[in-house]
Design an enzyme around this catalytic site. Structure first.
Site: not given
Ligand code: AHR
Length: 660
Positions: A45, A249, A379-380
């Site tokens: 990320e 995120c 994503n989550e």
């Molecule tokens: O890995 C860090 C963050 O943790 C990521 O961006 C998110 O998907 C999770 O909450």
């Protein structure tokens, strides 16, 4: 880094008895089973300067003058830049937008030099905490200049130290009017960790400046617009089976306008659409989708892009801490176009060069497909009606157009709870192939939950543990992950993939801790967790062999601080045994290799052990690293592994064949 050690770490003695059934093995079938060939990979990320100022090898910060207060309230087009008039020249400097290199890249600098003084007038860039350069190396400089005056203008570009001493330089003259790209190579004669780049115009005149760029000549695999070689190599050394990108995120963004749009990140870098990074800095997207795919190919990892499910992050608008929802959906009238963007990504990765998006991949220098197999949607996310409606639209369209693509759905940010339940319910309804579970927990959680997947229904969706980590970088943290990972191998029929998160972080700019790898401008510091991940990824298999390793006595029945697994890699025929011990006493047991046929005489033993409180940090020269040696093999042997250790034994399939 792998040193030889005495074989006494693992006490191998002949033994002929089986020990009692192990709690770790509970739920195992007695027969070997096929497990995922893609179990252990990585999660990248653009977080903590992982891309700009990190893996992306660009050394100039704010090269396109696009930094602005939305990224960070103290930032503007001149962040990391200084107006340079050291030679007592003068004129005016302004940030303009009237006639840019490209509309996607609106800001540029306009210099109107009235007197060039002794040295010229121009700009100085301080890079990301300084520009690290090495004596004897070449650096590729480029810039877009718009010489507005009639006459040609002499230009000098130099790397200088903090006192202004020149480390290397090059000179050229502008030609023609209008925006034009100039490229020069600078040979550096002295080492320096925090150099600056100075660009000086050495005559009166008016000139526009944009896209000031400096790359080391040597990038990973020597690609243009490439990646930082040392950092990329440390990542490659994990031998990950897949790489997820570009987040996290970052993918679903801080508000709809901030959703990561893959199409904005391909093509000539000066035409890409830069944007605010959700982690409060700036994304040049110089490391964009083409570069991500290329990196995956270079390191032999399957690409796993994750696209937003048509909604922004529920923590948008800075609501992270108070937990209220900022999730917003792309308006329904725009969803058709958004779904098409998702379909176009599959064409960009896999389509023929005659297709619209396949042609763009070919134009970037890669006519062959990137063999996209997995695609993450969401994503989550908070599982709301807004999410569900959009997820279904995307899912149905991709599933219909590309049944060959394995879609990964999402089940919230935690290993249980409302979004987890609702996400799984939706996955059941749609028969989503794989769902993405996330968990950041204490090490004790990992030790207590090693049976989590033993009980999973094999007929439901498979699992991708897209983000997980215990809260810390000590050896104990890493070993709690190792014990857990043995349970993932045991459940490799239901757990398809797993990736520790986050992957890399620049020291001094971390938005999240812990990470797997830390780095600064010129050094890379792998954590102990890194070496654990590496042992599992580099020593994975596609067949799980139950019952080969048995732990002795009480350990076998009640202990949750130890985990064992045995896998075979059918490509090489290699057999790999792992014994992870996060407990404070040695663990004994027996491995029965009698059923695998004639054994070779020796195998490779690798051990990671040490003080459980220790972290491998930048100031710690006593880093814990794997230690390897060659051991004699026995068909049935008893072992004792040290407290706080991971032991991996790899038996060569080639050698097994020879001894048949
Ligand atoms: O890995 C860090 C963050 O943790 C990521 O961006 C998110 O998907 C999770 O909450």
């Amino acid at each position: 880094m792998m040193k030889k050690i005495a074989c006494t770490v693992l006490l191998l003695t002949l033994a002929f008895t089986w020990f009692g059934a192990s709690a770790q093995q509970k739920g195992d079938a007695t027969k070997p089973k096929k497990i995922s060939p893609d179990l252990f990979g990585i999660f990248f990320e653009d977080l903590s300067y992982a891309a700009d100022g990190g893996l992306y090898a660009e050394l100039i910060q704010n090269r396109s003058f696009e930094y602005n207060p939305a990224d960070n309230r103290d930032w503007n087009s001149m962040t990391a830049w200084k107006y340079q008039t050291d030679g007592f020249g003068y004129g005016t400097i302004s940030v303009e937008t009237a006639a840019p290199v490209h509309p996607n890249n609106p800001h540029y600098i306009l210099l109107d030099i009235q007197d060039e003084g002794q040295k010229g007038v121009g700009l100085e860039n301080s890079g990301f905490d300084g520009i690290p350069v090495k004596a004897g190396k070449n650096y590729n400089f480029s810039v877009f200049l718009n010489a507005i005056s009639d006459q040609s203008l002499p230009v000098k570009v130099a790397l200088v130290d903090r006192k202004g001493k020149e480390l290397g330089s090059s000179s050229f003259t502008t030609s023609d009017k209008g925006w034009k790209k100039y490229a020069e190579q600078i040979h550096v004669n002295f080492d320096n960790d925090s150099a600056k780049l100075v660009l000086l115009i050495k005559a009166k005149g008016k000139i526009g400046i944009d896209m000031v760029s400096l790359f080391p000549e040597e990038t990973f695999k020597n690609h243009k617009n490439g990646l930082r070689a040392d950092l990329a190599q440390v990542i490659a050394d994990i031998k990950p089976k897949f790489m997820r990108f570009p987040g996290g995120c970052l993918t679903h963004g801080d508000g709809i306008a901030n959703i990561y749009r893959w199409k904005n990140t391909i093509g000539p870098v000066e035409q890409r659409v830069e944007q605010r990074n959700i982690w409060n800095y700036h994304q040049t997207v110089g490391l964009g989708y083409f570069e991500y795919f290329q990196f995956c190919e270079d390191i032999g990892a399957k690409p796993v892009p994750v696209l937003a499910a048509g909604v922004s992050c529920q923590n948008s608008g800075g609501t992270w801490r108070i937990g209220s929802t900022g999730q917003k959906g792309i308006p329904m009238e725009e969803m058709k176009a958004y779904v098409q963007d998702v379909l176009d990504l599959v064409e960009y990765a896999n389509g023929p060069v005659t297709s619209t998006w396949g042609a763009k991949r070919a134009a970037a220098g890669h006519p062959a497909p990137f063999n996209l197999e997995y695609l993450g949607i969401g994503n989550e996310d908070k599982i709301t009606g807004v999410f569900e409606e959009r997820f279904r639209m995307i899912y149905d369209a991709v599933h219909k157009a590309h049944p060959e693509i394995k879609i990964i759905g999402t089940v919230g940010p935690s290993p249980s709870g409302e979004d987890f339940e609702k996400g799984w319910k939706l996955a059941d309804q749609l028969s989503v192939g794989i769902v993405d579970e996330h968990y950041y927990e204490k090490p004790q959680w990992f030790l207590k939950n090693t049976q989590r997947y033993d009980a999973y229904n094999r007929l439901r969706s498979k699992v991708y543990i897209g983000e997980y980590a215990s809260w810390g970088n000590t050896l104990f943290n890493a070993l709690s992950e190792a014990v857990y990972m043995t349970s993932l191998e045991r459940n490799g029929d239901v757990v398809r993939m797993a990736s520790y998160a986050p992957l890399i972080a620049r020291i001094g700019h971390t938005s999240w801790n812990p990470n797997l790898i830390y780095f600064n401008g010129n050094k890379v510091f792998p954590t102990v967790n890194y070496y654990i991940q590496q042992q599992f990824a580099a020593n994975s298999g596609n067949e799980y062999l139950p019952g080969v390793i048995k732990l002795k006595g009480e350990k076998a029945v009640i202990d949750t601080t130890a985990g064992v697994s045995t896998v075979r890699d059918s490509a090489t025929g290699d057999l790999i045994l792992k014994i992870a011990n996060a407990g404070n006493t040695p663990v004994s047991g027996e491995a029965d290799l009698s059923k695998i046929g004639q054994l070779p005489k020796s195998a490779t033993l690798t051990v990671i052990t040490g003080n459980p409180e220790v972290k491998n940090s930048a100031d710690n020269s006593q880093a814990i690293v794997p230690q390897s040696s060659v051991i004699k093999l026995q068909k049935k042997w008893a072992f004792t592994v040290p407290a706080y250790s991971l032991t991996v034994v790899r038996i060569s399939g080639r050698e097994i064949e020879k001894h048949k």
